[in-house]
Design a protein around this motif. Structure first.
Motif, PDB file in Angstrom:
ATOM      1  N   UNK A 590       0.837  -1.203   0.000  1.00  0.00           N
ATOM      2  CA  UNK A 590       0.000   0.000   0.000  1.00  0.00           C
ATOM      3  C   UNK A 590       0.869   1.250   0.000  1.00  0.00           C
ATOM      4  N   UNK A 591       0.587   2.144  -0.919  1.00  0.00           N
ATOM      5  CA  UNK A 591       1.308   3.412  -0.996  1.00  0.00           C
ATOM      6  C   UNK A 591       0.416   4.514  -0.434  1.00  0.00           C
ATOM      7  N   UNK A 592       0.710   5.002   0.763  1.00  0.00           N
ATOM      8  CA  UNK A 592      -0.200   5.938   1.426  1.00  0.00           C
ATOM      9  C   UNK A 592      -0.249   7.295   0.724  1.00  0.00           C
ATOM     10  N   UNK A 593      -1.442   7.855   0.739  1.00  0.00           N
ATOM     11  CA  UNK A 593      -1.614   9.201   0.201  1.00  0.00           C
ATOM     12  C   UNK A 593      -1.021  10.215   1.174  1.00  0.00           C
ATOM     13  N   UNK A 594      -0.901  11.454   0.733  1.00  0.00           N
ATOM     14  CA  UNK A 594      -0.387  12.502   1.624  1.00  0.00           C
ATOM     15  C   UNK A 594      -1.292  12.662   2.839  1.00  0.00           C
ATOM     16  N   UNK A 595      -2.601  12.562   2.613  1.00  0.00           N
ATOM     17  CA  UNK A 595      -3.555  12.692   3.711  1.00  0.00           C
ATOM     18  C   UNK A 595      -3.346  11.576   4.730  1.00  0.00           C
ATOM     19  N   UNK A 596      -3.115  10.379   4.249  1.00  0.00           N
ATOM     20  CA  UNK A 596      -2.931   9.242   5.151  1.00  0.00           C
ATOM     21  C   UNK A 596      -1.605   9.358   5.905  1.00  0.00           C
ATOM     22  N   UNK A 597      -0.551   9.802   5.223  1.00  0.00           N
ATOM     23  CA  UNK A 597       0.734   9.995   5.894  1.00  0.00           C
ATOM     24  C   UNK A 597       0.616  11.045   6.990  1.00  0.00           C
ATOM     25  N   UNK A 598      -0.159  12.099   6.718  1.00  0.00           N
ATOM     26  CA  UNK A 598      -0.368  13.130   7.736  1.00  0.00           C
ATOM     27  C   UNK A 598      -1.072  12.543   8.956  1.00  0.00           C
ATOM     28  N   UNK A 599      -2.031  11.614   8.704  1.00  0.00           N
ATOM     29  CA  UNK A 599      -2.712  10.947   9.802  1.00  0.00           C
ATOM     30  C   UNK A 599      -1.732  10.127  10.632  1.00  0.00           C
ATOM     31  N   UNK A 600      -0.821   9.437   9.949  1.00  0.00           N
ATOM     32  CA  UNK A 600       0.174   8.625  10.655  1.00  0.00           C
ATOM     33  C   UNK A 600       1.027   9.499  11.571  1.00  0.00           C
ATOM     34  N   UNK A 601       1.522  10.600  11.042  1.00  0.00           N
ATOM     35  CA  UNK A 601       2.381  11.471  11.846  1.00  0.00           C
ATOM     36  C   UNK A 601       1.605  12.072  13.015  1.00  0.00           C
ATOM     37  N   UNK A 602       0.344  12.414  12.776  1.00  0.00           N
ATOM     38  CA  UNK A 602      -0.479  12.957  13.857  1.00  0.00           C
ATOM     39  C   UNK A 602      -0.702  11.905  14.938  1.00  0.00           C
ATOM     40  N   UNK A 603      -0.991  10.676  14.515  1.00  0.00           N
ATOM     41  CA  UNK A 603      -1.207   9.590  15.471  1.00  0.00           C
ATOM     42  C   UNK A 603       0.065   9.301  16.252  1.00  0.00           C
ATOM     43  N   UNK A 604       1.196   9.379  15.584  1.00  0.00           N
ATOM     44  CA  UNK A 604       2.463   9.096  16.255  1.00  0.00           C
ATOM     45  C   UNK A 604       2.749  10.150  17.328  1.00  0.00           C
ATOM     46  N   UNK A 605       2.492  11.405  16.994  1.00  0.00           N
ATOM     47  CA  UNK A 605       2.749  12.468  17.979  1.00  0.00           C
ATOM     48  C   UNK A 605       1.859  12.306  19.207  1.00  0.00           C
ATOM     49  N   UNK A 606       0.598  11.932  18.971  1.00  0.00           N
ATOM     50  CA  UNK A 606      -0.345  11.867  20.088  1.00  0.00           C
ATOM     51  C   UNK A 606      -0.219  10.585  20.904  1.00  0.00           C
ATOM     52  N   UNK A 607       0.336   9.540  20.309  1.00  0.00           N
ATOM     53  CA  UNK A 607       0.359   8.253  21.022  1.00  0.00           C
ATOM     54  C   UNK A 607       1.757   7.783  21.405  1.00  0.00           C
ATOM     55  N   UNK A 608       2.787   8.542  21.064  1.00  0.00           N
ATOM     56  CA  UNK A 608       4.157   8.092  21.334  1.00  0.00           C
ATOM     57  C   UNK A 608       4.371   7.803  22.814  1.00  0.00           C
ATOM     58  N   UNK A 609       3.868   8.675  23.686  1.00  0.00           N
ATOM     59  CA  UNK A 609       4.048   8.456  25.128  1.00  0.00           C
ATOM     60  C   UNK A 609       3.288   7.219  25.592  1.00  0.00           C
TER      61      UNK A 609
END
Length: 922
Positions: A590-609
């Motif tokens: 699967x090649x993620x869209x820009x929108x999906x990649x943005x979701x990944x980075x947002x999820x990572x920032x909020x859930x890293x801790x």
């Protein structure tokens, strides 16, 4: 049906008239030849005409007793010729692909001799003992691959079996090649018909004299073929004039079209022409497990001994009974073998015929001399024990069914729907065994009824070996798809492909505990791996994966150079139609869209801790559960060996290793291994681990639990490996399936959002017996080309950066976990069973609970719908986006123990998707 006199029947029934009338070809010699042979034309630059045998079981469906009986009779004649003493010292060799079953039947007639057939299939790990070329064949290279090389090195007679002698040159090539390595004093050449010219006969005699060996000939009938001087050119012109027409027609919903091969001619007499009719009613494929005996070869590719024959004879009735119970009410039944796999399907057909015909089997009695005589009434006994046959179109016996036998082939032949032509219909389909010489078309002749509906089979039993049980078999336009349009009932049975190197390991079970040989072999499951060669070493980054060399050692083999990806819809259809296993191919990444990649980075920032806290909790729990090491200088901290289950467990294993190093200064070894649902863990990897570490130190690591299928799989797989602890440590256990975890919350773990680009650029693992040998690791690919979008290290670094800030919370969590009853509740499994029943799925494997598993469904499978816990928040943002992109409905429900559950389409064919590949919403 009008009654004919014998003379009329003989004239009407000869299936060589069409060719004879147009090319002036004729048979000379014994009266039996027109009974044994028909004529056809083929696309071949060496020989335009084809002698089509009515008793071989290749191109013409025939009663199995007739086919087997022909070889038995010839074998008994050879035994009489040699005498029992020399017969017991002999070896029988059959020619691929056409005479593999005939040669085996001849060996049955000798009864005392082992059997080996040539093959065009190279087999990894089996040394080639010889090879030769075939003169007029469309594919020439023959390999001899005996498991026991003494099979060919003895000095007893060699019996060479082919369906016909045309020039004798193939026999000369064989004897010349083998005599140079394994000289002997006597050869016996056996065929159904001897069609050599006088010049060819003299040439063989001269060759034998020069060789200094005796050569005997045994055939059912002898004669010749009269060929006009220009027959090759005229034959090629005739083939070109009546070549296959390809018709495009609409298919059932969801499939744009199907290739319909129209084997048609407009004969001078105006006989029926046009495509082989395709029924509007398509049979479903029903898979039947035979209970194939463990370790019994599927044929003579690597040798078949009299002891093997005894085992097969003992089990045939029970295996045939499993087929018979699925064929109640069928009247005309075809058992269809597959290319070189002729003998096993033939014997199954013969045993099945004995059970369903109601007339003692309907096949021929065992002949004393291999003779065949034509009658108008079908296969009946005649004086002197010979066999009376017609060309495979007898009516079923009164009160019973009739079983017929034929085999697919790689030989291209023109089909002409005329009763005076031997090949009336042809089904074309792609090869489904990924042959060494590349892809190509394969054919099933006279299986479709054509214009004569009385020839239609109302049931077909397709028999393949596990090497050929690949997604191509189940794909649109594949063999099963073509057969389904020609019959009311379609059974598939898969014979485990014999693996000499695995079978030679005494005492090693041939499949995981609790599974039959059939279930293990479907499809392409290797035999149980056992030690015989030096074990391979782990792969490490950066040569394999984007992780550093110290972070993980991959107990896998690199398959990056192979094309293993298949479209998601094709994979799902193949899996759900009862054959292909998900581990035999890879989904397209699967090649993620820009929108999906943005979701990944947002999820990572909020859930890293949150992830860091769970990593700390599970790592500290693992360390606390391990006993300190006693050394000469006192107790040392425990040093578990982390073994992550590739690939979802691998990022978690790396993070646990980082936590141990950050918090305790411990450098824990970490490896990644493959485990496959329904197939077990990589046993070669287990042996490597046991050779380099104490099994008691091994801690298996995964990312999360869904319903606990892999947890159960691991426990079962380790039953045969004492010392290993089957418990799994996971980051999140929302299903209540394990007792070592960081949390039981079902939340978004960002590593589930992506595939290889968050897992070191490594694919899912691959397990296929044509790629994975008995002493090799399972495989995977390294997607180096995706380095530009790789988030693997970014994910690890973002979580590791939070270790310091969550240390106090982790200490509290570990104390609470130590005081908690962590016994698995299996709450998730119970929920999955309830959902499966409630939504009418009735297959727990199609219900994928939890955020991680739901994400996988949307990325890799064909989703049907998503169940979301009412009020679920940002943890499901990426799920909603993926569902929207794939046209999948998201249904909010109450009382769901998970944040969400993904449902795979329960009755998937490509008709379950729209033209753009998105799933149907209802």
């Amino acid at each position: 049906m009008a009654k004919h006199t014998m003379k009329e029947t003989e004239r009407v029934m000869w299936t060589g008239e069409w060719v004879a009338d147009r090319l002036g070809v004729s048979l000379t010699g014994e009266d039996a030849l027109p009974v044994l042979l028909g004529l056809a034309l083929r696309r071949n630059p060496k020989r335009a005409h084809l002698l089509v045998s009515n008793v071989l079981g290749k191109h013409v469906p025939q009663r199995p007793g007739v086919v087997h009986g022909a070889g038995l009779g010839l074998g008994r004649r050879v035994r009489e010729l040699l005498g029992d003493a020399d017969a017991a010292r002999s070896v029988v060799v059959g020619y691929a692909e056409t005479a593999t079953g005939l040669g085996h039947s001849v060996a049955d007639g000798l009864a005392l001799a082992p059997y080996l057939h040539s093959t065009r299939r190279p087999v990894a790990g089996v040394e080639r003992a010889g090879g030769f070329e075939e003169e007029h064949s469309h594919a020439t290279s023959h390999l001899l691959l005996p498991e026991d090389r003494e099979l060919l090195s003895g000095d007893g007679p060699m019996v060479l079996v082919d369906d016909e002698f045309s020039t004798g040159r193939t026999v000369l090539n064989t004897i010349k090649a083998l005599h140079a390595r394994f000289p002997r004093a006597r050869y016996v050449v056996v065929a159904l018909v001897d069609m050599r010219s006088e010049g060819d006969r003299r040439h063989l005699e001269e060759f034998a004299a020069e060789l200094g060996a005796r050569v005997d000939l045994v055939a059912m009938a002898a004669g010749g073929v009269r060929l006009p001087a220009d027959v090759l050119e005229r034959g090629q012109e005739l083939v070109a004039a009546h070549e296959t027409a390809v018709v495009e027609r609409p298919e059932h919903p969801g499939r744009a079209h199907e290739r319909v091969v129209a084997e048609h001619v407009a004969s001078e007499l105006g006989s029926g022409s046009g495509p082989a009719p395709v029924s509007s009613r398509r049979a479903d494929v029903e898979r039947v497990a035979l209970g194939w005996p463990d370790g019994l070869p599927d044929g003579g590719r690597h040798g078949f001994t009299p002891e093997h024959r005894e085992r097969l004879e003992d089990r045939l009735p029970a295996m045939a009974a499993r087929l018979a119970e699925r064929l109640d009410g069928a009247r005309r039944i075809l058992v269809l073998g597959n290319e070189e796999l002729m003998y096993t399907p033939l014997r199954l057909a013969e045993a099945l015929d004995a059970q369903v015909s109601g007339a003692g089997g309907g096949g021929a009695p065992e002949p004393s001399d291999g003779a065949v005589v034509l009658t108008a009434g079908g296969a009946t006994p005649v004086r002197n024990g010979a066999t009376a046959v017609r060309a495979g179109d007898q009516d079923p016996p009164v009160g019973g069914a009739a079983v017929y036998f034929s085999t697919t082939t790689r030989s291209p032949v023109l089909a002409v729907d005329d009763p005076g032509y031997a090949i009336r219909t042809r089904l074309s389909f792609p090869a489904h065994d990924r042959p060494a010489d590349g892809p190509g078309e394969r054919y099933a002749y006279n299986v479709a009824a054509g214009t004569d509906r009385t020839r239609r089979f109302d049931a077909i039993v397709a028999v393949v070996d596990s090497h050929s049980d690949l997604p191509e078999l189940y794909a649109g336009g594949g063999l099963l798809d073509r057969l389904a349009a020609q019959t009311d009932r379609l059974l598939l049975t898969v014979i485990p492909s014999y693996s000499p190197s695995s079978a030679s390991q005494s005492g090693a079970p041939t499949e995981p505990v609790g599974r039959t040989a059939d279930e293990t072999a479907v499809s392409h499951t290797p035999q149980r791996q056992a030690p015989s060669m030096p074990l391979p070493e782990p792969l490490r980054g950066p040569a394999f994966s984007s992780y550093t060399a110290d972070e993980v050692g991959w107990l896998l083999q690199d398959m990056s150079g192979l094309t293993l990806e298949a479209p998601t819809e094709e994979r799902e259809e193949a899996i759900q139609r009862g054959g292909a296993h998900y581990a035999e191919s890879l989904p397209v990444e699967y090649q993620p869209s820009e929108e999906y990649q943005a979701l990944f980075h947002s999820a990572l920032r909020s859930s890293a801790s949150r992830i860091a806290r769970a990593v700390g909790a599970v790592t500290e729990t693992v360390l606390a559960e391990r006993t300190p090491r006693r050394t000469g200088t006192g107790d040392q901290p425990p040093r578990p060996v982390l073994v992550s289950l590739a690939r979802a467990g691998t990022p978690v294993g790396v993070l646990m290793r980082r936590w141990a190093l950050h918090t305790h200064g411990l450098e824990l070894p970490h490896y990644a291994v493959s485990i496959v649902r329904g197939r077990g863990i990589d046993t070669t990897a287990l042996r490597w681990l046991a050779a380099h570490h104490d099994p008691a130190d091994i801690v298996f690591v995964d990312g999360w639990t869904g319903k606990g299928a892999i947890t159960r799989e691991l426990a079962q797989a380790l039953e045969g490996f004492p010392g290993f602890d089957p418990r799994i440590a996971v980051l999140a256990d929302p299903g209540g399936c394990v007792e070592t975890y960081g949390t039981r919350d079902d939340f978004l773990i960002p590593s589930a959002c992506l595939n290889s680009t968050v897992s070191g650029l490594i694919s899912r693992t691959v397990l296929r017996d044509d790629l994975v040998g008995p002493d090799e690791f399972h495989g995977a690919k390294f997607y180096r080309e995706l380095a530009g979008t790789d988030m693997s290290r970014a994910f690890l670094d973002a979580v590791s950066a939070r270790f310091g800030e969550v240390a106090e919370a982790v200490a509290t969590d570990v104390k609470e976990l130590a005081a908690t009853d962590r016994t698995p509740t299996w709450e998730g499994w119970a929920a999955v069973e309830r959902i499966s029943a409630e939504y009418g799925i009735h297959d727990v494997n199609l219900v994928k609970p939890g955020v991680g598993e739901t994400t996988r469904v949307l990325l890799r499978r064909v989703p049907w719908k998503i169940l979301a816990q009412r009020g679920a928040g940002a943890d499901l943002d990426h799920v909603r986006l993926l569902a929207e992109q794939r046209g999948v409905p998201v249904e909010e429900v109450d009382e769901l123990p998970y944040t969400c559950v993904g449902l795979i389409h329960p009755r998937f064919t490509r008709g379950a998707t729209g033209a753009d590949g998105t799933a149907v919403a209802s």
